[in-house]
Structures are given as C-alpha cells and as structure tokens.
Design a protein around this motif. Structure first.
Motif, PDB file in Angstrom:
ATOM      1  N   ASP A 120       0.831  -1.201   0.000  1.00  0.00           N
ATOM      2  CA  ASP A 120       0.000   0.000   0.000  1.00  0.00           C
ATOM      3  C   ASP A 120       0.869   1.256   0.000  1.00  0.00           C
ATOM      4  O   ASP A 120       1.867   1.342   0.730  1.00  0.00           O
ATOM      5  N   ILE A 121       0.492   2.206  -0.815  1.00  0.00           N
ATOM      6  CA  ILE A 121       1.137   3.517  -0.833  1.00  0.00           C
ATOM      7  C   ILE A 121       0.135   4.516  -0.265  1.00  0.00           C
ATOM      8  O   ILE A 121      -0.931   4.752  -0.843  1.00  0.00           O
ATOM      9  N   PHE A 122       0.464   5.095   0.884  1.00  0.00           N
ATOM     10  CA  PHE A 122      -0.487   5.943   1.587  1.00  0.00           C
ATOM     11  C   PHE A 122      -0.364   7.403   1.167  1.00  0.00           C
ATOM     12  O   PHE A 122       0.721   7.872   0.807  1.00  0.00           O
ATOM     13  N   PRO A 123      -1.474   8.149   1.229  1.00  0.00           N
ATOM     14  CA  PRO A 123      -1.407   9.585   0.947  1.00  0.00           C
ATOM     15  C   PRO A 123      -0.590  10.301   2.015  1.00  0.00           C
ATOM     16  O   PRO A 123      -0.396   9.791   3.127  1.00  0.00           O
ATOM     17  N   ASN A 124      -0.150  11.471   1.688  1.00  0.00           N
ATOM     18  CA  ASN A 124       0.703  12.236   2.594  1.00  0.00           C
ATOM     19  C   ASN A 124      -0.146  12.943   3.653  1.00  0.00           C
ATOM     20  O   ASN A 124      -0.259  14.172   3.678  1.00  0.00           O
ATOM     21  N   ILE A 125      -0.742  12.119   4.509  1.00  0.00           N
ATOM     22  CA  ILE A 125      -1.574  12.622   5.602  1.00  0.00           C
ATOM     23  C   ILE A 125      -1.044  12.011   6.901  1.00  0.00           C
ATOM     24  O   ILE A 125      -1.033  10.786   7.053  1.00  0.00           O
ATOM     25  N   LYS A 126      -0.623  12.842   7.817  1.00  0.00           N
ATOM     26  CA  LYS A 126      -0.100  12.349   9.084  1.00  0.00           C
ATOM     27  C   LYS A 126      -1.163  11.531   9.812  1.00  0.00           C
ATOM     28  O   LYS A 126      -2.315  11.947   9.919  1.00  0.00           O
ATOM     29  N   GLY A 127      -0.779  10.352  10.303  1.00  0.00           N
ATOM     30  CA  GLY A 127      -1.697   9.490  11.039  1.00  0.00           C
ATOM     31  C   GLY A 127      -2.387   8.451  10.179  1.00  0.00           C
ATOM     32  O   GLY A 127      -2.968   7.496  10.701  1.00  0.00           O
ATOM     33  N   PHE A 128      -2.333   8.619   8.862  1.00  0.00           N
ATOM     34  CA  PHE A 128      -3.034   7.690   7.962  1.00  0.00           C
ATOM     35  C   PHE A 128      -2.475   6.279   8.111  1.00  0.00           C
ATOM     36  O   PHE A 128      -3.231   5.314   8.319  1.00  0.00           O
ATOM     37  N   ALA A 129      -1.163   6.136   8.008  1.00  0.00           N
ATOM     38  CA  ALA A 129      -0.543   4.806   8.068  1.00  0.00           C
ATOM     39  C   ALA A 129      -0.788   4.129   9.408  1.00  0.00           C
ATOM     40  O   ALA A 129      -1.024   2.918   9.474  1.00  0.00           O
ATOM     41  N   ALA A 130      -0.746   4.899  10.492  1.00  0.00           N
ATOM     42  CA  ALA A 130      -0.938   4.330  11.833  1.00  0.00           C
ATOM     43  C   ALA A 130      -2.358   3.816  12.041  1.00  0.00           C
ATOM     44  O   ALA A 130      -2.588   2.916  12.856  1.00  0.00           O
ATOM     45  N   CYS A 131      -3.316   4.374  11.298  1.00  0.00           N
ATOM     46  CA  CYS A 131      -4.725   3.977  11.446  1.00  0.00           C
ATOM     47  C   CYS A 131      -5.159   2.941  10.411  1.00  0.00           C
ATOM     48  O   CYS A 131      -6.268   2.381  10.527  1.00  0.00           O
ATOM     49  N   TRP A 132      -4.325   2.682   9.419  1.00  0.00           N
ATOM     50  CA  TRP A 132      -4.708   1.811   8.310  1.00  0.00           C
ATOM     51  C   TRP A 132      -5.039   0.394   8.811  1.00  0.00           C
ATOM     52  O   TRP A 132      -4.263  -0.222   9.537  1.00  0.00           O
ATOM     53  N   GLY A 133      -6.207  -0.081   8.443  1.00  0.00           N
ATOM     54  CA  GLY A 133      -6.631  -1.418   8.848  1.00  0.00           C
ATOM     55  C   GLY A 133      -7.256  -1.470  10.227  1.00  0.00           C
ATOM     56  O   GLY A 133      -7.786  -2.515  10.625  1.00  0.00           O
ATOM     57  N   ILE A 134      -7.194  -0.364  10.958  1.00  0.00           N
ATOM     58  CA  ILE A 134      -7.765  -0.297  12.307  1.00  0.00           C
ATOM     59  C   ILE A 134      -9.022   0.570  12.293  1.00  0.00           C
ATOM     60  O   ILE A 134     -10.107   0.119  12.647  1.00  0.00           O
ATOM     61  N   SER A 135      -8.858   1.834  11.900  1.00  0.00           N
ATOM     62  CA  SER A 135     -10.022   2.719  11.773  1.00  0.00           C
ATOM     63  C   SER A 135     -10.032   3.456  10.445  1.00  0.00           C
ATOM     64  O   SER A 135     -11.026   4.099  10.110  1.00  0.00           O
ATOM     65  N   VAL A 136      -8.946   3.384   9.689  1.00  0.00           N
ATOM     66  CA  VAL A 136      -8.952   3.802   8.289  1.00  0.00           C
ATOM     67  C   VAL A 136      -9.094   2.524   7.477  1.00  0.00           C
ATOM     68  O   VAL A 136      -8.201   1.675   7.465  1.00  0.00           O
ATOM     69  N   LEU A 137     -10.238   2.377   6.838  1.00  0.00           N
ATOM     70  CA  LEU A 137     -10.664   1.089   6.303  1.00  0.00           C
ATOM     71  C   LEU A 137     -10.765   1.118   4.784  1.00  0.00           C
ATOM     72  O   LEU A 137     -10.982   2.176   4.180  1.00  0.00           O
ATOM     73  N   HIS A 138     -10.658  -0.053   4.177  1.00  0.00           N
ATOM     74  CA  HIS A 138     -10.770  -0.134   2.717  1.00  0.00           C
ATOM     75  C   HIS A 138     -12.043  -0.841   2.271  1.00  0.00           C
ATOM     76  O   HIS A 138     -12.462  -0.703   1.135  1.00  0.00           O
ATOM     77  N   CYS A 139     -12.657  -1.633   3.168  1.00  0.00           N
ATOM     78  CA  CYS A 139     -13.751  -2.506   2.737  1.00  0.00           C
ATOM     79  C   CYS A 139     -14.866  -2.558   3.781  1.00  0.00           C
ATOM     80  O   CYS A 139     -14.643  -3.017   4.906  1.00  0.00           O
ATOM     81  N   PRO A 140     -16.073  -2.124   3.439  1.00  0.00           N
ATOM     82  CA  PRO A 140     -17.176  -2.193   4.397  1.00  0.00           C
ATOM     83  C   PRO A 140     -17.644  -3.613   4.685  1.00  0.00           C
ATOM     84  O   PRO A 140     -18.180  -3.886   5.756  1.00  0.00           O
ATOM     85  N   TYR A 141     -17.433  -4.525   3.738  1.00  0.00           N
ATOM     86  CA  TYR A 141     -17.836  -5.909   3.977  1.00  0.00           C
ATOM     87  C   TYR A 141     -16.937  -6.569   5.021  1.00  0.00           C
ATOM     88  O   TYR A 141     -17.373  -7.456   5.760  1.00  0.00           O
ATOM     89  N   CYS A 142     -15.699  -6.107   5.089  1.00  0.00           N
ATOM     90  CA  CYS A 142     -14.763  -6.634   6.089  1.00  0.00           C
ATOM     91  C   CYS A 142     -14.920  -5.949   7.446  1.00  0.00           C
ATOM     92  O   CYS A 142     -14.746  -6.576   8.487  1.00  0.00           O
ATOM     93  N   HIS A 143     -15.223  -4.650   7.438  1.00  0.00           N
ATOM     94  CA  HIS A 143     -15.167  -3.887   8.687  1.00  0.00           C
ATOM     95  C   HIS A 143     -16.365  -2.976   8.939  1.00  0.00           C
ATOM     96  O   HIS A 143     -16.457  -2.364  10.005  1.00  0.00           O
ATOM     97  N   GLY A 144     -17.292  -2.872   7.981  1.00  0.00           N
ATOM     98  CA  GLY A 144     -18.366  -1.899   8.108  1.00  0.00           C
ATOM     99  C   GLY A 144     -19.333  -2.161   9.243  1.00  0.00           C
ATOM    100  O   GLY A 144     -19.856  -1.223   9.848  1.00  0.00           O
ATOM    101  N   TYR A 145     -19.590  -3.418   9.550  1.00  0.00           N
ATOM    102  CA  TYR A 145     -20.564  -3.756  10.598  1.00  0.00           C
ATOM    103  C   TYR A 145     -20.137  -3.190  11.942  1.00  0.00           C
ATOM    104  O   TYR A 145     -20.967  -2.717  12.734  1.00  0.00           O
ATOM    105  N   GLU A 146     -18.846  -3.237  12.215  1.00  0.00           N
ATOM    106  CA  GLU A 146     -18.334  -2.805  13.522  1.00  0.00           C
ATOM    107  C   GLU A 146     -18.426  -1.290  13.712  1.00  0.00           C
ATOM    108  O   GLU A 146     -18.363  -0.810  14.853  1.00  0.00           O
TER     109      GLU A 146
END
Length: 308
Positions: A120-146
């Motif tokens: 993954d290549i992340f945008p130049n936004i501070k905090g994006f990488a640290a949140c990726w897969g935790i609260s910055v999500l790519h897929c609602p089917y994987c994480h949207g219910y929560e």
C-alpha cells in the motif's frame, strides 16, 4: 509461526507468497501429491488489522491467527515445504523456472504461482498509516458492521469518491465525503449525494488524530476539525516483487497482474492469485483464488505428462 528449512532444490511448483492465496494453492497441490515450495517474506499487508471478518468459521479472529491455522494445516502434507525468505529474481528455464532468494539459495520448479500481494502507498496525511486497517478502512464488507451508524468519513474525490460514498451510505447515514482539496465530482453526482444528506468537505486535511490507530477526528489545515469514528479510503499500490517485471508478466489497466479464468498469466507456466491480481482485498477471495491456481497448475502438469 514455524519455519521449515529445506535441502531440496527441485519442486513441481514454487509459490512466491505464503499468505492466504499462497497457502490455499499449496493445500490443493499438497493434496495432489505435488512437491511444493512456498517462499514467504513474512510481511503480510494486513499485519496491522486487529480483526478479520466476513470469512466463514473465522469471523472476528486476527489475520495472523487465521494464517497460522492455515499454515499448520498445509504443512501437515509431507510434500509441502515452507521457507521464510525473499525472492530476488526468477527466470525461465528449459524445464520451468529458476528462483533465487536474497540469501543466495536457488530453487527450480516446473510451475510458478505468484501470491505476492501488494504494498500500500499511503497519501501524505499524518496518522493515515498508523490507522490503516484499524479505523482507516478499505472494505465495508470486512469492517463496516463494527462501525455501522457511527460518524464516518470517506477520503476520496472524483468518480471513485461518488461510488465510495454510495457504497458506504448503506452502513451509516452520518457520512461525509472529504475530497481533500477542490471537488472533482460530476455536478449530477454531487446533487445525488446532497439528496441523500451526504455531506461534502473540500478542506485540505492536515492530520488524522487518533489513539493507537483509532481515529477521533480529522484535523484540517485551516485549524478546524471534524469528529469521526471511522474513515474509508483507498490509496495507491505497488507490487512487492520484481519477478513480475523480470518475467515480463503483463498487468491490467488497474496495475494488477492480468490473469484469465484459470489464474494463468501471459507467461506459460506462471499462475497468480490473491491481492496481486485484483482490488478485492478479502481473505475469502484470496483463499478461493489460491485454490483455483493450485488446481489449474496441477491440471497443467497432468496434461503435460500425458502429452509426452
């Protein structure tokens, strides 16, 4: 996870990548009595994701635990070998393929399966990488219910921003599309989002404020902020291996390995499966695709044996 070393150098199939697609391919091949080598660097793209969902029998488990169970089951087949390592190069030979690891080890295989995932290549936004897969999500089917019904943001623009907003509106009505600069959506699409009470913000993002990867708000360059419980975003990607270029394997318009319905690439004898072939990024899809790659690789070996 345990490591299995090997003195063996010649295999029926070499699988580059030992996550879900690679392990699934290996299981199909192990059950087909094939000599298989899996070479894995131990750097899955979902290492930071706390829980995996939408995969039958394993809903809510950690990705590492699912992979660990899979690996133990696959290595129960005596013809499957697992090697922790990184493949530096691969080349076509008279009998198949030659693969060289970073430590100099050389292996040969009649067939090659690429299950190399993506980086993954992340945008130049501070905090994006640290949140990726935790609260910055790519897929609602994987994480949207929560995070359903909670204040949610989407970082995107243009057509993908519109399509993403439509999709995520199924999980929450408290939704804002952050274009992170001047909006590029079609005016008709803007009108559709407005009718659905989906807010749009063009403010430039300074930082994702979070605690241990859990977002609390977006901080903007103008000093204002917006409280959120989750963010959906899609960055760009690049491939994890130079083997693709070395073997002149073609990519599709989205930059993923181009494969046919039998998981074959344009290079005879090379198959591919998993995240390196599409943007689905789901364990279920990778397991399914890897299984097919293993099945079709085995079928090709059988056909070639009968053709001698």
């Amino acid at each position: 996870m345990m490591q299995v070393q090997t003195e063996k150098a010649i295999f029926d199939v070499i699988i580059i990548g030992g996550s879900y697609a690679g392990l699934s391919a290996a299981m199909a091949l192990g059950r087909s009595l094939r000599e298989v080598l899996i070479i894995d660097s131990g750097k899955p793209c979902n290492w930071q994701t706390p829980h995996s969902h939408n995969f039958l029998t394993r809903d809510g488990e950690t990705p590492a635990n699912i992979a660990g169970i899979a690996k133990a089951q696959v290595l129960a087949y005596p013809t499957v070998t697992f090697l922790n390592g990184t493949v530096n190069s691969a080349s076509k030979t008279m009998d198949g393929f030659s693969v060289t690891c970073s430590d100099g080890q050389l292996f040969s295989g009649k067939k090659l399966i690429l299950a190399t995932g993506i980086k993954d290549i992340f945008p130049n936004i501070k905090g994006f990488a640290a949140c990726w897969g935790i609260s910055v999500l790519h897929c609602p089917y994987c994480h949207g219910y929560e995070v359903a019904h909670k204040p949610t943001g989407i970082i995107a623009n243009g057509e993908i921003g519109f399509e993403f907003a439509k999709l995520i509106s199924n999980w929450t009505k408290d939704l804002t599309l952050f274009t992170n600069g001047p909006i590029t959506l079609d005016p008709k699409d803007i009108e559709k989002l407005t009718r659905k009470n989906i807010q749009i913000s063009e403010k430039e993002i300074e930082e994702i404020i979070h605690e241990n990867g859990k977002v609390s708000r977006l901080q903007f360059k103008d000093g204002s902020s917006h409280k959120l419980a989750a963010i959906y975003a899609r960055g760009s990607m690049e491939h994890n291996t130079e083997v693709i270029e070395a073997l002149a394997i073609t990519l599709n318009d989205q930059g993923y390995i181009n494969i046919d319905n039998f998981k074959k690439t344009n290079v005879a004898g090379v198959f591919a499966a998993g995240d390196c072939t599409n943007m689905m990024r789901a364990i279920s899809e990778s397991v399914y695709a890897g299984n097919l790659a293993g099945v079709f690789a085995n079928k090709e070996l059988i056909e070639e044996d009968f053709g001698k």
